[in-house]
Design an enzyme around this catalytic site. Sequence first.
Site, PDB file in Angstrom:
ATOM      1  N   ASN A 252       0.861  -1.167   0.041  1.00  0.00           N
ATOM      2  CA  ASN A 252      -0.250  -0.023   0.215  1.00  0.00           C
ATOM      3  C   ASN A 252       0.700   1.387  -0.127  1.00  0.00           C
ATOM      4  O   ASN A 252       1.707   1.586   0.991  1.00  0.00           O
ATOM      5  CB  ASN A 252      -0.990  -0.649   1.557  1.00  0.00           C
ATOM      6  CG  ASN A 252      -1.309   0.475   1.696  1.00  0.00           C
ATOM      7  OD1 ASN A 252      -1.898   2.088   0.080  1.00  0.00           O
ATOM      8  ND2 ASN A 252      -3.060   0.975   2.067  1.00  0.00           N
TER       9      ASN A 252
ATOM     10  N   ARG B 101      -2.632  -2.168  -3.383  1.00  0.00           N
ATOM     11  CA  ARG B 101      -3.945  -1.294  -2.883  1.00  0.00           C
ATOM     12  C   ARG B 101      -4.119   0.306  -3.686  1.00  0.00           C
ATOM     13  O   ARG B 101      -2.622   0.615  -4.168  1.00  0.00           O
ATOM     14  CB  ARG B 101      -4.288  -1.254  -1.588  1.00  0.00           C
ATOM     15  CG  ARG B 101      -5.698   0.123  -1.097  1.00  0.00           C
ATOM     16  CD  ARG B 101      -5.032   0.661  -0.380  1.00  0.00           C
ATOM     17  NE  ARG B 101      -6.128   1.627   0.249  1.00  0.00           N
ATOM     18  CZ  ARG B 101      -5.959   2.880   0.838  1.00  0.00           C
ATOM     19  NH1 ARG B 101      -5.181   3.219   1.210  1.00  0.00           N
ATOM     20  NH2 ARG B 101      -7.849   3.165   1.072  1.00  0.00           N
TER      21      ARG B 101
ATOM     22  N   HIS C 140     -13.256   1.796   0.796  1.00  0.00           N
ATOM     23  CA  HIS C 140     -13.718   1.151   1.651  1.00  0.00           C
ATOM     24  C   HIS C 140     -13.769  -0.303   0.573  1.00  0.00           C
ATOM     25  O   HIS C 140     -14.415  -0.826   1.954  1.00  0.00           O
ATOM     26  CB  HIS C 140     -14.394   1.117   2.490  1.00  0.00           C
ATOM     27  CG  HIS C 140     -13.459   2.600   3.864  1.00  0.00           C
ATOM     28  ND1 HIS C 140     -14.385   3.411   4.852  1.00  0.00           N
ATOM     29  CD2 HIS C 140     -12.673   2.917   3.942  1.00  0.00           C
ATOM     30  CE1 HIS C 140     -13.912   4.515   5.276  1.00  0.00           C
ATOM     31  NE2 HIS C 140     -12.825   3.810   5.032  1.00  0.00           N
TER      32      HIS C 140
ATOM     33  N   ARG D 161     -13.498  14.435   9.552  1.00  0.00           N
ATOM     34  CA  ARG D 161     -14.546  14.666   8.264  1.00  0.00           C
ATOM     35  C   ARG D 161     -15.616  15.486   7.977  1.00  0.00           C
ATOM     36  O   ARG D 161     -16.835  14.083   8.971  1.00  0.00           O
ATOM     37  CB  ARG D 161     -14.176  13.779   7.015  1.00  0.00           C
ATOM     38  CG  ARG D 161     -13.002  13.691   5.817  1.00  0.00           C
ATOM     39  CD  ARG D 161     -13.047  12.433   5.349  1.00  0.00           C
ATOM     40  NE  ARG D 161     -11.819  11.589   6.008  1.00  0.00           N
ATOM     41  CZ  ARG D 161     -11.579  10.548   4.834  1.00  0.00           C
ATOM     42  NH1 ARG D 161     -12.700  10.018   4.537  1.00  0.00           N
ATOM     43  NH2 ARG D 161     -10.647   9.555   5.790  1.00  0.00           N
TER      44      ARG D 161
ATOM     45  N   MET E 190     -12.104   8.284  18.770  1.00  0.00           N
ATOM     46  CA  MET E 190     -13.443   7.730  19.340  1.00  0.00           C
ATOM     47  C   MET E 190     -12.932   7.246  21.169  1.00  0.00           C
ATOM     48  O   MET E 190     -13.884   7.513  21.648  1.00  0.00           O
ATOM     49  CB  MET E 190     -13.778   6.729  18.697  1.00  0.00           C
ATOM     50  CG  MET E 190     -14.491   6.190  19.510  1.00  0.00           C
ATOM     51  SD  MET E 190     -16.290   6.973  19.317  1.00  0.00           S
ATOM     52  CE  MET E 190     -17.854   6.872  17.695  1.00  0.00           C
TER      53      MET E 190
ATOM     54  N   ASN F 261     -13.620  -2.408  17.972  1.00  0.00           N
ATOM     55  CA  ASN F 261     -13.150  -1.926  19.182  1.00  0.00           C
ATOM     56  C   ASN F 261     -14.333  -1.225  20.067  1.00  0.00           C
ATOM     57  O   ASN F 261     -14.093  -1.357  21.507  1.00  0.00           O
ATOM     58  CB  ASN F 261     -12.023  -1.122  19.731  1.00  0.00           C
ATOM     59  CG  ASN F 261     -10.139  -1.861  18.621  1.00  0.00           C
ATOM     60  OD1 ASN F 261     -10.710  -3.415  18.773  1.00  0.00           O
ATOM     61  ND2 ASN F 261     -10.020  -1.757  17.785  1.00  0.00           N
TER      62      ASN F 261
ATOM     63  N   GLU G  70      -7.563  -5.722   4.207  1.00  0.00           N
ATOM     64  CA  GLU G  70      -7.770  -5.602   2.688  1.00  0.00           C
ATOM     65  C   GLU G  70      -6.673  -6.089   2.634  1.00  0.00           C
ATOM     66  O   GLU G  70      -6.691  -6.787   1.199  1.00  0.00           O
ATOM     67  CB  GLU G  70      -8.016  -4.172   3.333  1.00  0.00           C
ATOM     68  CG  GLU G  70      -9.674  -3.385   3.460  1.00  0.00           C
ATOM     69  CD  GLU G  70      -8.888  -1.567   3.778  1.00  0.00           C
ATOM     70  OE1 GLU G  70      -9.469  -0.976   3.557  1.00  0.00           O
ATOM     71  OE2 GLU G  70      -8.992  -1.761   5.036  1.00  0.00           O
TER      72      GLU G  70
HETATM   73  P1  AMP Z   1      -8.968   2.725  11.156  1.00  0.00           P
HETATM   74  O1  AMP Z   1      -8.828   3.664  10.909  1.00  0.00           O
HETATM   75  O2  AMP Z   1      -9.441   1.297  10.966  1.00  0.00           O
HETATM   76  O3  AMP Z   1      -7.501   2.226  12.426  1.00  0.00           O
HETATM   77  O4  AMP Z   1      -9.584   2.867  13.563  1.00  0.00           O
HETATM   78  C1  AMP Z   1      -8.750   4.170  13.891  1.00  0.00           C
HETATM   79  C2  AMP Z   1      -9.582   4.981  14.701  1.00  0.00           C
HETATM   80  O5  AMP Z   1     -10.620   3.841  15.669  1.00  0.00           O
HETATM   81  C3  AMP Z   1      -9.598   5.611  16.072  1.00  0.00           C
HETATM   82  O6  AMP Z   1      -9.172   6.826  15.204  1.00  0.00           O
HETATM   83  C4  AMP Z   1     -10.475   5.547  17.557  1.00  0.00           C
HETATM   84  O7  AMP Z   1     -10.489   6.427  17.089  1.00  0.00           O
HETATM   85  C5  AMP Z   1     -10.537   3.832  16.860  1.00  0.00           C
HETATM   86  N1  AMP Z   1     -10.466   3.001  18.160  1.00  0.00           N
HETATM   87  C6  AMP Z   1      -9.311   2.401  18.064  1.00  0.00           C
HETATM   88  N2  AMP Z   1      -9.422   1.899  18.885  1.00  0.00           N
HETATM   89  C7  AMP Z   1     -10.542   1.860  19.948  1.00  0.00           C
HETATM   90  C8  AMP Z   1     -10.703   1.075  21.071  1.00  0.00           C
HETATM   91  N3  AMP Z   1     -10.779   0.235  21.982  1.00  0.00           N
HETATM   92  N4  AMP Z   1     -12.552   2.267  21.782  1.00  0.00           N
HETATM   93  C9  AMP Z   1     -12.859   3.049  20.507  1.00  0.00           C
HETATM   94  N5  AMP Z   1     -12.502   3.358  19.436  1.00  0.00           N
HETATM   95  C10 AMP Z   1     -11.641   2.608  19.317  1.00  0.00           C
END
Ligand code: AMP
Length: 402
Positions: A7, A91, A180, A241, A284, A335, A385
């Site tokens: 990627n 990718r 996605h 965003r 989050m 998560n 992915e």
């Molecule tokens: P991704 O773009 O799929 O890697 O997701 C990243 C986002 O997942 C981060 O900005 C977090 O907000 C969220 N995240 C990761 N671990 C947790 C968790 N244990 N609880 C809540 N949000 C999570």
Amino acid sequence: MRILVINAGSSSLKYQLYDMADESVLASGRVERIGMDSSIVTHEPAGKAEVRDVSEILEHTTAIKRVLDMLIHKQHGVIASIEDIQAVGHRIVHGGEVFKSSVLVTSEVKLEIRRLFDLAPLHNPAHMMGIAAVEANMPGTPQAVVFDTAFHQTMPETSYLYPIPKVLYRRHKVRRYGFHGTSHAYVSEMAARYLSQPIDSLKMITCHIGNGASCAAIRGGESIDTSMGMTPLEGLMMGTRSGDIDPAIVPYVMNKEDLTINEVNSMLNKHSGMLAVSGLSSDMREVTEAMEEGDKHAALAFDMYVYRLKKYIGAYAAAMNGVDAIVFTAGVGENSSALRKAVVDGITFLGLELDEERNALRSKEAREITTDASRVKALVVPTNEELLIARDTYKLTHGQKL
Ligand code: AMP
């Protein structure tokens, strides 16, 4: 058979080496700060300690060379020679309307990807550098390209056209593409396997919610609608965003605040979403923690995020005239049990009943989070992915149907 998945971004490159005999990851890693003086290679061979190397890597050809050096290294390597890698899968963010599935790289394919630079100016040129870098280091090795947009090419006109003058579609290809796609395809396939039901018979809503977030309505294994649009800005509220807003806000704010196109673009892509509403973070985890400590703005950001996601789930259930399963994936979806609970408890009219214990469980496996009695299922399916890219690359190099 070993397949290297790449990627490539403009200043970074992630990789995973798969052994397709059992789909295990032999090594993974990343090169960061390409084009800068202290570039970092982080290499994680399976079962061995992580290695970090800092040096000057000015372009992608050298980056790939360093990756290959790591993979065949005496101590932290995982294969004897570069010839042990039989194919490479890349990718690619944007496949426009041309690419409806993954394909092997040919000079025609490269030309088409170049033609799409306008639609993904930050991503597609970097992906092309990755392809050229592999050609330079591994001449003759077959390469495949897997597009984020391809899975959504099954959308009907009713979903992909915008109600704006048609000339914009004809001249500039302004339409919904969706993103996605590799993730939505992978998790819907895994969800059907988990439910032991043929994918052709299922109506699913997949929610890929991470930093970027999108939903897809998947009927019979085909995407019929998705929340991201011509760009990944449309749809759900995301980390930074905005997602959906009244388009008339753009000229209004540009006028009032004397903003340029670039400034307003940056505002909506980088300074909006959960970050803007919470005034705290796009993450989050941090927003949920602050909410639990009583922060009103964080609570509003969480509630808006949930509300907007529920609206899309409701819309897609209507679009398909029903739904059998709702699938959560990516960083937040996999998560955040709090987010999943808030969503599922708010759409019980669709026939969902959350199982609190199952929802609280943490696991890397696909699992159900609704009760056995729940008519509509909610599942958590970790996305992968890279594995789908490796699988498509394998099939293409073996002349198998995708
Ligand atoms: P991704 O773009 O799929 O890697 O997701 C990243 C986002 O997942 C981060 O900005 C977090 O907000 C969220 N995240 C990761 N671990 C947790 C968790 N244990 N609880 C809540 N949000 C999570």
